[in-house]
Write a protein that holds these residues in place. Structure first.
Motif, PDB file in Angstrom:
ATOM      1  N   GLY A 127      -3.149 -20.452  62.494  1.00 44.08           N
ATOM      2  CA  GLY A 127      -1.766 -20.353  62.046  1.00 44.08           C
ATOM      3  C   GLY A 127      -1.577 -19.334  60.949  1.00 44.08           C
ATOM      4  N   CYS A 128      -0.448 -18.637  61.007  1.00 42.31           N
ATOM      5  CA  CYS A 128      -0.083 -17.683  59.955  1.00 42.31           C
ATOM      6  C   CYS A 128       1.424 -17.500  59.987  1.00 42.31           C
ATOM      7  N   ASN A 129       2.002 -17.275  58.820  1.00 40.24           N
ATOM      8  CA  ASN A 129       3.444 -17.049  58.698  1.00 40.24           C
ATOM      9  C   ASN A 129       3.814 -15.582  58.893  1.00 40.24           C
ATOM     10  N   PHE A 130       2.831 -14.687  59.028  1.00 40.12           N
ATOM     11  CA  PHE A 130       3.105 -13.278  59.263  1.00 40.12           C
ATOM     12  C   PHE A 130       2.630 -12.872  60.662  1.00 40.12           C
ATOM     13  N   ARG A 131       3.028 -11.662  61.045  1.00 33.76           N
ATOM     14  CA  ARG A 131       2.627 -11.105  62.343  1.00 33.76           C
ATOM     15  C   ARG A 131       2.249  -9.630  62.158  1.00 33.76           C
ATOM     16  N   CYS A 132       1.294  -9.385  61.295  1.00 31.09           N
ATOM     17  CA  CYS A 132       0.895  -7.997  61.018  1.00 31.09           C
ATOM     18  C   CYS A 132       0.361  -7.351  62.298  1.00 31.09           C
TER      19      CYS A 132
ATOM     20  N   PHE B  63      -1.620  -5.012  62.742  1.00 29.53           N
ATOM     21  CA  PHE B  63      -3.030  -4.598  62.636  1.00 29.53           C
ATOM     22  C   PHE B  63      -3.971  -5.790  62.527  1.00 29.53           C
ATOM     23  N   CYS B  64      -3.462  -7.004  62.711  1.00 28.96           N
ATOM     24  CA  CYS B  64      -4.283  -8.208  62.539  1.00 28.96           C
ATOM     25  C   CYS B  64      -5.381  -8.288  63.604  1.00 28.96           C
ATOM     26  N   HIS B  65      -6.599  -8.558  63.150  1.00 28.25           N
ATOM     27  CA  HIS B  65      -7.731  -8.706  64.065  1.00 28.25           C
ATOM     28  C   HIS B  65      -7.967 -10.155  64.476  1.00 28.25           C
TER      29      HIS B  65
ATOM     30  N   LEU C  41      -6.022 -16.546  66.247  1.00 29.94           N
ATOM     31  CA  LEU C  41      -5.743 -17.559  65.226  1.00 29.94           C
ATOM     32  C   LEU C  41      -4.285 -17.552  64.792  1.00 29.94           C
ATOM     33  N   VAL C  42      -3.583 -16.453  65.068  1.00 33.58           N
ATOM     34  CA  VAL C  42      -2.197 -16.314  64.624  1.00 33.58           C
ATOM     35  C   VAL C  42      -1.218 -16.755  65.704  1.00 33.58           C
ATOM     36  N   THR C  43      -1.503 -16.411  66.954  1.00 36.59           N
ATOM     37  CA  THR C  43      -0.547 -16.720  68.021  1.00 36.59           C
ATOM     38  C   THR C  43      -1.176 -17.456  69.200  1.00 36.59           C
TER      39      THR C  43
ATOM     40  N   GLY D   7      -8.401 -17.079  57.940  1.00 36.74           N
ATOM     41  CA  GLY D   7      -7.630 -17.515  59.110  1.00 36.74           C
ATOM     42  C   GLY D   7      -7.185 -16.321  59.922  1.00 36.74           C
ATOM     43  N   GLY D   8      -5.939 -16.361  60.375  1.00 35.59           N
ATOM     44  CA  GLY D   8      -4.868 -17.275  59.953  1.00 35.59           C
ATOM     45  C   GLY D   8      -4.754 -17.341  58.442  1.00 35.59           C
ATOM     46  N   LYS D   9      -4.063 -18.303  57.991  1.00 42.87           N
ATOM     47  CA  LYS D   9      -3.884 -18.465  56.562  1.00 42.87           C
ATOM     48  C   LYS D   9      -4.170 -19.889  56.132  1.00 42.87           C
ATOM     49  N   PRO D  10      -5.262 -20.108  55.429  1.00 44.55           N
ATOM     50  CA  PRO D  10      -5.692 -21.472  55.088  1.00 44.55           C
ATOM     51  C   PRO D  10      -4.663 -22.265  54.295  1.00 44.55           C
TER      52      PRO D  10
ATOM     53  N   THR E 172      -5.737 -15.230  51.096  1.00 43.84           N
ATOM     54  CA  THR E 172      -4.325 -15.590  51.174  1.00 43.84           C
ATOM     55  C   THR E 172      -3.482 -14.347  51.369  1.00 43.84           C
ATOM     56  N   ASN E 173      -2.348 -14.520  52.031  1.00 46.83           N
ATOM     57  CA  ASN E 173      -1.380 -13.425  52.134  1.00 46.83           C
ATOM     58  C   ASN E 173      -0.271 -13.587  51.092  1.00 46.83           C
ATOM     59  N   GLY E 174      -0.434 -14.520  50.184  1.00 49.73           N
ATOM     60  CA  GLY E 174       0.516 -14.655  49.090  1.00 49.73           C
ATOM     61  C   GLY E 174       1.764 -15.437  49.429  1.00 49.73           C
TER      62      GLY E 174
ATOM     63  N   MET F 233      -6.392 -11.635  47.881  1.00 47.63           N
ATOM     64  CA  MET F 233      -4.984 -11.661  48.317  1.00 47.63           C
ATOM     65  C   MET F 233      -4.602 -10.340  48.956  1.00 47.63           C
ATOM     66  N   ASP F 234      -4.086 -10.417  50.174  1.00 42.72           N
ATOM     67  CA  ASP F 234      -3.537  -9.234  50.827  1.00 42.72           C
ATOM     68  C   ASP F 234      -2.225  -8.851  50.149  1.00 42.72           C
ATOM     69  N   VAL F 235      -2.131  -7.607  49.729  1.00 47.29           N
ATOM     70  CA  VAL F 235      -0.835  -7.045  49.332  1.00 47.29           C
ATOM     71  C   VAL F 235      -0.599  -5.918  50.326  1.00 47.29           C
ATOM     72  N   LYS F 236       0.303  -6.161  51.251  1.00 47.71           N
ATOM     73  CA  LYS F 236       0.315  -5.392  52.503  1.00 47.71           C
ATOM     74  C   LYS F 236       0.854  -3.980  52.389  1.00 47.71           C
ATOM     75  N   ASN F 237       1.811  -3.805  51.457  1.00 45.48           N
ATOM     76  CA  ASN F 237       2.422  -2.474  51.374  1.00 45.48           C
ATOM     77  C   ASN F 237       3.375  -2.447  50.186  1.00 45.48           C
TER      78      ASN F 237
ATOM     79  N   VAL G 193      -6.223  -6.396  68.673  1.00 49.62           N
ATOM     80  CA  VAL G 193      -5.306  -6.430  67.532  1.00 49.62           C
ATOM     81  C   VAL G 193      -3.939  -6.950  67.976  1.00 49.62           C
ATOM     82  N   LEU G 194      -3.263  -7.577  67.034  1.00 50.83           N
ATOM     83  CA  LEU G 194      -2.017  -8.278  67.357  1.00 50.83           C
ATOM     84  C   LEU G 194      -0.958  -7.347  67.943  1.00 50.83           C
ATOM     85  N   GLY G 195      -0.852  -6.133  67.399  1.00 52.20           N
ATOM     86  CA  GLY G 195       0.191  -5.220  67.850  1.00 52.20           C
ATOM     87  C   GLY G 195      -0.166  -4.426  69.090  1.00 52.20           C
TER      88      GLY G 195
HETATM   89  S1  SF4 Z   1      -3.511  -9.975  58.985  1.00 48.60           S
HETATM   90 FE1  SF4 Z   1      -3.555 -11.932  57.850  1.00 48.60          FE
HETATM   91  S2  SF4 Z   1      -1.422 -12.218  57.182  1.00 48.60           S
HETATM   92 FE2  SF4 Z   1      -1.371 -10.702  58.833  1.00 48.60          FE
HETATM   93  S3  SF4 Z   1      -1.009 -11.856  60.734  1.00 48.60           S
HETATM   94 FE3  SF4 Z   1      -3.255 -11.638  60.499  1.00 48.60          FE
HETATM   95  S4  SF4 Z   1      -3.902 -13.500  59.423  1.00 48.60           S
HETATM   96 FE4  SF4 Z   1      -1.674 -13.328  59.148  1.00 48.60          FE
END
Ligand code: SF4
Length: 238
Positions: A26-31, A33-35, A39-41, A77-80, A104-106, A126-130, A203-205
């Motif tokens: 699980g994750c609240n974002f959909r980056c 570039f996520c590998h 775990l996200v979707t 994760g995902g995001k713990p 964490t993604n914050g 902590m990821d600080v994405k941009n 990758v997610l995208g």
């Molecule tokens: S990179 Fe991290 S924050 Fe972004 S979708 Fe993947 S797990 Fe979530």
């Protein structure tokens, strides 16, 4: 506590320590570039238990057998922090004598603060994405409230838990001026790592959509950004 995977040994993910890595779904974002797209979707993110889940008891039993052999446990994760009972799991891992690293993604500053104040984490990445203006697009959203991100950054800056900020950079999402603005936002944080994007089928995208920076150009830009963000370093580009 939902656990979707366990890597029994990592020498790379917990600075200075040998560790096991626990993956939560699980994750609240959909980056894009996520590998960790599964775990996200993937199926593991559906509510309720899933046949691929590991039980917390089994993971703790594994760790019990690794006492004295491993130093720590990485939670990723995902995001713990999505897991409501993460604090209890961290406490049990600490009771076994392991240090805990949290990714964490914050997005959950209150939970982050609670873990830090309860002395249940030893290191936070902590990821600080941009830069703020580019944040929503970078995490796959049309709009985003940045207040939780800023609050999480402040929790770490004001606290006593060692931490790093980190940013995965892509040509398409991170122009030079974006990284200049991000460096001003990061400011004097003691550690900020730039990680170059790696393309992959999973990758997610979607593969081929994003591209890494040229390493020499990124190194030159990092030298410039050091004036704003003295803790900057490149990771995985030697
Ligand atoms: S990179 Fe991290 S924050 Fe972004 S979708 Fe993947 S797990 Fe979530």
């Amino acid at each position: 506590m939902r656990i979707a995977g366990l890597q029994k040994l990592t020498l790379l993910d917990f600075p200075g320590k040998t560790a096991a890595t626990v993956f939560t779904p699980g994750c609240n974002f959909r980056c894009p570039f996520c590998h960790n797209a599964d775990l996200v979707t993937g199926p593991a993110t559906r509510a309720g238990s899933h046949e691929g889940d590991l039980s917390a008891a089994d993971v703790l039993a594994f760790l019990e057998k690794r006492r004295g052999l491993l130093d720590g446990v990485c939670l990723t994760g995902g995001k713990p922090l999505i897991q409501p009972d993460l604090a209890d799991f961290c406490a049990r891992v600490r009771d076994l004598g392991f240090a805990v690293k949290l990714d964490t993604n914050g997005g959950f500053p209150d939970r982050l603060r609670a873990l830090a104040e309860a002395n249940l984490v030893d290191y936070v990445a902590m990821d600080v994405k941009n830069a703020p203006e580019r944040y929503a697009k970078t995490v796959g959203a049309s709009m985003l409230d940045l207040a939780p991100i800023e609050e999480s950054m402040e929790v770490l800056r004001a606290g006593s838990v060692p931490f790093e900020f980190r940013t995965t950079v892509t040509r398409e999402l991170h122009a030079s001026d974006d990284l200049r603005a991000l460096a001003r936002w990061i400011g004097d944080a003691s550690a900020w790592f730039l990680q170059n994007y790696r393309d992959a089928e999973s990758v997610l995208g979607g593969a081929g959509r994003l591209h890494p920076w040229n390493v020499d150009e990124l190194r030159a830009l990092a030298d410039e950004l050091r004036a704003s963000a003295p803790g900057i370093a490149l990771r995985g580009m030697d």
